[in-house]
Design a protein around this motif. Structure first.
Motif, PDB file in Angstrom:
ATOM      1  N   LYS A  71       9.473  37.230  56.879  1.00  0.00           N
ATOM      2  CA  LYS A  71       8.459  36.234  56.480  1.00  0.00           C
ATOM      3  C   LYS A  71       7.212  36.300  57.351  1.00  0.00           C
ATOM      4  O   LYS A  71       6.133  35.919  56.929  1.00  0.00           O
ATOM      5  CB  LYS A  71       9.048  34.828  56.499  1.00  0.00           C
ATOM      6  CG  LYS A  71       9.461  34.344  57.876  1.00  0.00           C
ATOM      7  CD  LYS A  71      10.022  32.935  57.830  1.00  0.00           C
ATOM      8  CE  LYS A  71      10.679  32.588  59.157  1.00  0.00           C
ATOM      9  NZ  LYS A  71      11.279  31.289  59.199  1.00  0.00           N
ATOM     10  N   THR A  90      15.985  32.479  55.313  1.00  0.00           N
ATOM     11  CA  THR A  90      16.689  32.257  54.038  1.00  0.00           C
ATOM     12  C   THR A  90      15.856  31.456  53.040  1.00  0.00           C
ATOM     13  O   THR A  90      16.066  31.570  51.832  1.00  0.00           O
ATOM     14  CB  THR A  90      18.024  31.511  54.269  1.00  0.00           C
ATOM     15  OG1 THR A  90      17.744  30.320  55.006  1.00  0.00           O
ATOM     16  CG2 THR A  90      19.013  32.367  55.029  1.00  0.00           C
ATOM     17  N   ARG A  91      14.895  30.669  53.567  1.00  0.00           N
ATOM     18  CA  ARG A  91      14.100  29.864  52.635  1.00  0.00           C
ATOM     19  C   ARG A  91      13.123  30.724  51.828  1.00  0.00           C
ATOM     20  O   ARG A  91      12.453  30.229  50.938  1.00  0.00           O
ATOM     21  CB  ARG A  91      13.353  28.768  53.413  1.00  0.00           C
ATOM     22  CG  ARG A  91      14.284  27.634  53.825  1.00  0.00           C
ATOM     23  CD  ARG A  91      13.653  26.711  54.802  1.00  0.00           C
ATOM     24  NE  ARG A  91      13.524  27.314  56.125  1.00  0.00           N
ATOM     25  CZ  ARG A  91      12.896  26.743  57.152  1.00  0.00           C
ATOM     26  NH1 ARG A  91      12.338  25.566  56.991  1.00  0.00           N
ATOM     27  NH2 ARG A  91      12.838  27.348  58.316  1.00  0.00           N
ATOM     28  N   GLN A 101      17.701  41.014  68.916  1.00  0.00           N
ATOM     29  CA  GLN A 101      18.753  39.989  68.778  1.00  0.00           C
ATOM     30  C   GLN A 101      19.725  40.525  67.722  1.00  0.00           C
ATOM     31  O   GLN A 101      19.365  40.622  66.544  1.00  0.00           O
ATOM     32  CB  GLN A 101      18.138  38.656  68.323  1.00  0.00           C
ATOM     33  CG  GLN A 101      19.146  37.526  68.278  1.00  0.00           C
ATOM     34  CD  GLN A 101      18.595  36.253  67.636  1.00  0.00           C
ATOM     35  OE1 GLN A 101      17.656  36.295  66.833  1.00  0.00           O
ATOM     36  NE2 GLN A 101      19.194  35.124  67.968  1.00  0.00           N
ATOM     37  N   ALA A 161      13.354  37.089  64.587  1.00  0.00           N
ATOM     38  CA  ALA A 161      14.618  37.687  64.160  1.00  0.00           C
ATOM     39  C   ALA A 161      15.438  36.768  63.239  1.00  0.00           C
ATOM     40  O   ALA A 161      16.580  37.092  62.909  1.00  0.00           O
ATOM     41  CB  ALA A 161      15.448  38.061  65.391  1.00  0.00           C
ATOM     42  N   GLY A 162      14.861  35.641  62.829  1.00  0.00           N
ATOM     43  CA  GLY A 162      15.598  34.708  61.964  1.00  0.00           C
ATOM     44  C   GLY A 162      15.845  35.312  60.589  1.00  0.00           C
ATOM     45  O   GLY A 162      15.206  36.281  60.191  1.00  0.00           O
ATOM     46  N   LEU A 163      16.753  34.683  59.850  1.00  0.00           N
ATOM     47  CA  LEU A 163      17.111  35.215  58.527  1.00  0.00           C
ATOM     48  C   LEU A 163      16.048  34.921  57.471  1.00  0.00           C
ATOM     49  O   LEU A 163      15.951  35.622  56.479  1.00  0.00           O
ATOM     50  CB  LEU A 163      18.439  34.595  58.076  1.00  0.00           C
ATOM     51  CG  LEU A 163      19.710  35.150  58.738  1.00  0.00           C
ATOM     52  CD1 LEU A 163      20.914  34.318  58.311  1.00  0.00           C
ATOM     53  CD2 LEU A 163      19.907  36.608  58.375  1.00  0.00           C
ATOM     54  N   GLY A 205      20.488  31.704  66.452  1.00  0.00           N
ATOM     55  CA  GLY A 205      19.678  30.541  66.797  1.00  0.00           C
ATOM     56  C   GLY A 205      18.420  30.876  67.590  1.00  0.00           C
ATOM     57  O   GLY A 205      18.316  31.932  68.211  1.00  0.00           O
ATOM     58  N   PRO A 262       9.723  35.244  68.895  1.00  0.00           N
ATOM     59  CA  PRO A 262      10.933  35.566  68.126  1.00  0.00           C
ATOM     60  C   PRO A 262      10.650  35.634  66.622  1.00  0.00           C
ATOM     61  O   PRO A 262      10.011  34.751  66.060  1.00  0.00           O
ATOM     62  CB  PRO A 262      11.870  34.370  68.419  1.00  0.00           C
ATOM     63  CG  PRO A 262      11.240  33.625  69.549  1.00  0.00           C
ATOM     64  CD  PRO A 262       9.773  33.895  69.452  1.00  0.00           C
ATOM     65  N   PRO A 315      21.561  36.704  64.189  1.00  0.00           N
ATOM     66  CA  PRO A 315      20.687  35.525  64.233  1.00  0.00           C
ATOM     67  C   PRO A 315      21.462  34.282  64.680  1.00  0.00           C
ATOM     68  O   PRO A 315      21.855  33.450  63.854  1.00  0.00           O
ATOM     69  CB  PRO A 315      20.188  35.404  62.790  1.00  0.00           C
ATOM     70  CG  PRO A 315      21.235  36.058  61.958  1.00  0.00           C
ATOM     71  CD  PRO A 315      21.910  37.091  62.810  1.00  0.00           C
TER      72      PRO A 315
HETATM   73  P1  UTP Z   1      13.567  29.128  61.626  1.00  0.00           P
HETATM   74  O1  UTP Z   1      14.063  27.820  62.053  1.00  0.00           O
HETATM   75  O2  UTP Z   1      12.396  29.139  60.717  1.00  0.00           O
HETATM   76  O3  UTP Z   1      14.789  29.930  60.990  1.00  0.00           O
HETATM   77  O4  UTP Z   1      13.229  29.963  62.931  1.00  0.00           O
HETATM   78  P2  UTP Z   1      14.830  31.244  60.114  1.00  0.00           P
HETATM   79  O5  UTP Z   1      16.208  31.784  60.239  1.00  0.00           O
HETATM   80  O6  UTP Z   1      13.731  32.177  60.473  1.00  0.00           O
HETATM   81  O7  UTP Z   1      14.554  30.767  58.629  1.00  0.00           O
HETATM   82  P3  UTP Z   1      15.479  29.984  57.555  1.00  0.00           P
HETATM   83  O8  UTP Z   1      15.725  28.614  58.154  1.00  0.00           O
HETATM   84  O9  UTP Z   1      16.742  30.769  57.330  1.00  0.00           O
HETATM   85  O10 UTP Z   1      14.627  29.933  56.326  1.00  0.00           O
HETATM   86  C1  UTP Z   1      12.110  29.668  63.748  1.00  0.00           C
HETATM   87  C2  UTP Z   1      11.683  30.941  64.445  1.00  0.00           C
HETATM   88  O11 UTP Z   1      12.754  31.442  65.252  1.00  0.00           O
HETATM   89  C3  UTP Z   1      13.094  32.756  64.899  1.00  0.00           C
HETATM   90  C4  UTP Z   1      12.575  32.933  63.461  1.00  0.00           C
HETATM   91  O12 UTP Z   1      12.315  34.285  63.168  1.00  0.00           O
HETATM   92  C5  UTP Z   1      11.321  32.067  63.484  1.00  0.00           C
HETATM   93  O13 UTP Z   1      10.210  32.765  64.036  1.00  0.00           O
HETATM   94  N1  UTP Z   1      14.569  32.916  65.008  1.00  0.00           N
HETATM   95  C6  UTP Z   1      15.396  31.971  64.495  1.00  0.00           C
HETATM   96  C7  UTP Z   1      15.079  34.036  65.646  1.00  0.00           C
HETATM   97  O14 UTP Z   1      14.319  34.910  66.113  1.00  0.00           O
HETATM   98  N2  UTP Z   1      16.422  34.165  65.724  1.00  0.00           N
HETATM   99  C8  UTP Z   1      17.288  33.240  65.232  1.00  0.00           C
HETATM  100  O15 UTP Z   1      18.516  33.425  65.354  1.00  0.00           O
HETATM  101  C9  UTP Z   1      16.745  32.111  64.611  1.00  0.00           C
END
Ligand code: UTP
Length: 291
Positions: A27, A16-17, A107, A12-14, A112, A10, A110
């Motif tokens: 990232k 944000t950090r 996804q 697809a997270g944001l 989770g 995965p 985002p």
């Molecule tokens: P993180 O906990 O690092 O979250 O996700 P994030 O959203 O990527 O980053 P921040 O916290 O906003 O900085 C752990 C892994 O899960 C994926 C992320 O891409 C990362 O590889 N993830 C997380 C998803 O694919 N989808 C989500 O909804 C959340």
């Protein structure tokens, strides 16, 4: 080699950090020296003997797929322009991905890490699979997912990768209460996501690498979203434990290079740069000169 045939990754997270950078560049595509983080993750999967990578992407995030596509036109151009060194670098990359299938699911929002994994359910019907988050790299002689797959061979239950952390750092991670059953191997008793300092169950925390059994998808489907509307993988594992399911934890061999925030990514960058014979001496000399 491993019995596990597919890995869900995965991304697809944001992120944000990493704002503002992550507005335009995921990232997972940030470099560690001269390769993006996601290449280290993919190499780890491939070296573990797994031949299919299923990315979970956000809508419009196709650059990662482009990155892992072969580029015959580029190869021809490098040959024509006699760029031998660059051609070799490119060919090394191409042979690394030779025979590997890259697929993806989207996804849409985002919602989770658990929700991200759930999106891949249709691609892994009835199979046990590896899961590797896109921002965790393990530098080890035996690739991380192979370490987990070897444990899975003997226990046929989910396996979570663990690492030991100094006590003061544990509250930032998913922590586990465990019963030790062999060298590096534990039965997981409870998972506490980001525990309060007074409630730390052990120094072992969850790394973003797992072997999942197919029953997880039913749990993910029925999981109640958290207050923020997210489905959190750690909470789903905890529900499985409460239902009496067995989950194992394995303390990985190797160095854990995290890339989830700016400081961790920078440290991981330094780790690889300062160990790279192409750059180490020059960089170390240079660092001494910085005031
Ligand atoms: P993180 O906990 O690092 O979250 O996700 P994030 O959203 O990527 O980053 P921040 O916290 O906003 O900085 C752990 C892994 O899960 C994926 C992320 O891409 C990362 O590889 N993830 C997380 C998803 O694919 N989808 C989500 O909804 C959340």
């Amino acid at each position: 080699m491993s019995d596990i045939k597919k890995a869900i990754v995965p991304v697809a997270g944001l992120g944000t950090r990493f704002l503002p950078m992550s507005r335009v560049l995921s990232k997972d595509l940030f470099p560690l020296v001269d390769k993006p983080v996601i290449q280290y993750v993919a190499e780890e999967v491939i070296k573990s003997g797994i031949k299919e990578i299923i990315f979970v992407l956000s809508p419009g995030q196709k650059t990662i797929l482009e990155y892992f596509k072969k580029a015959p036109d580029l190869e021809k151009l490098l040959i024509k322009r006699k760029k031998e060194k660059q051609l070799k670098d490119y060919k090394d990359f191409e042979s690394m991905i030779e025979g590997v299938k890259f697929s993806y699911v989207i996804q849409k929002e985002p919602l989770g890490d658990g929700h991200a994994v759930l999106q891949a359910a249709g691609k892994v019907k009835g199979e046990s699979v590896a899961l590797s988050f896109g921002d965790d790299v393990i530098d080890s002689a035996e690739p991380a997912l192979l370490q987990l797959a070897n444990i899975f061979k003997t226990c046929s239950a989910p396996v979570l990768a663990l690492k030991s952390m100094p006590t003061e750092k544990v509250p930032a991670y998913g922590a586990v209460a465990v019963e030790k059953i062999a060298n590096r191997l534990y039965k997981i008793k409870k998972i506490i996501e980001k525990p309060e300092p007074s409630k730390i169950p052990s120094n072992l925390v969850i790394v973003g690498k797992y072997i999942l059994t197919p029953d997880i998808f039913g749990y993910l489907k029925n999981a109640k979203p958290s207050k923020k509307g997210e489905i959190i993988l750690a909470e789903v594992f905890d529900k499985m434990l409460n239902d009496g399911k067995m989950i194992y934890g394995y303390e990985l061999k190797g160095e854990w290079l995290e890339c989830g925030d700016k400081e961790k990514w920078l440290k991981s960058f330094f780790y690889f740069a300062l160990r790279d014979p192409r750059f180490a001496k020059e960089l170390k000399d240079y660092i001494k000169t910085i005031k």
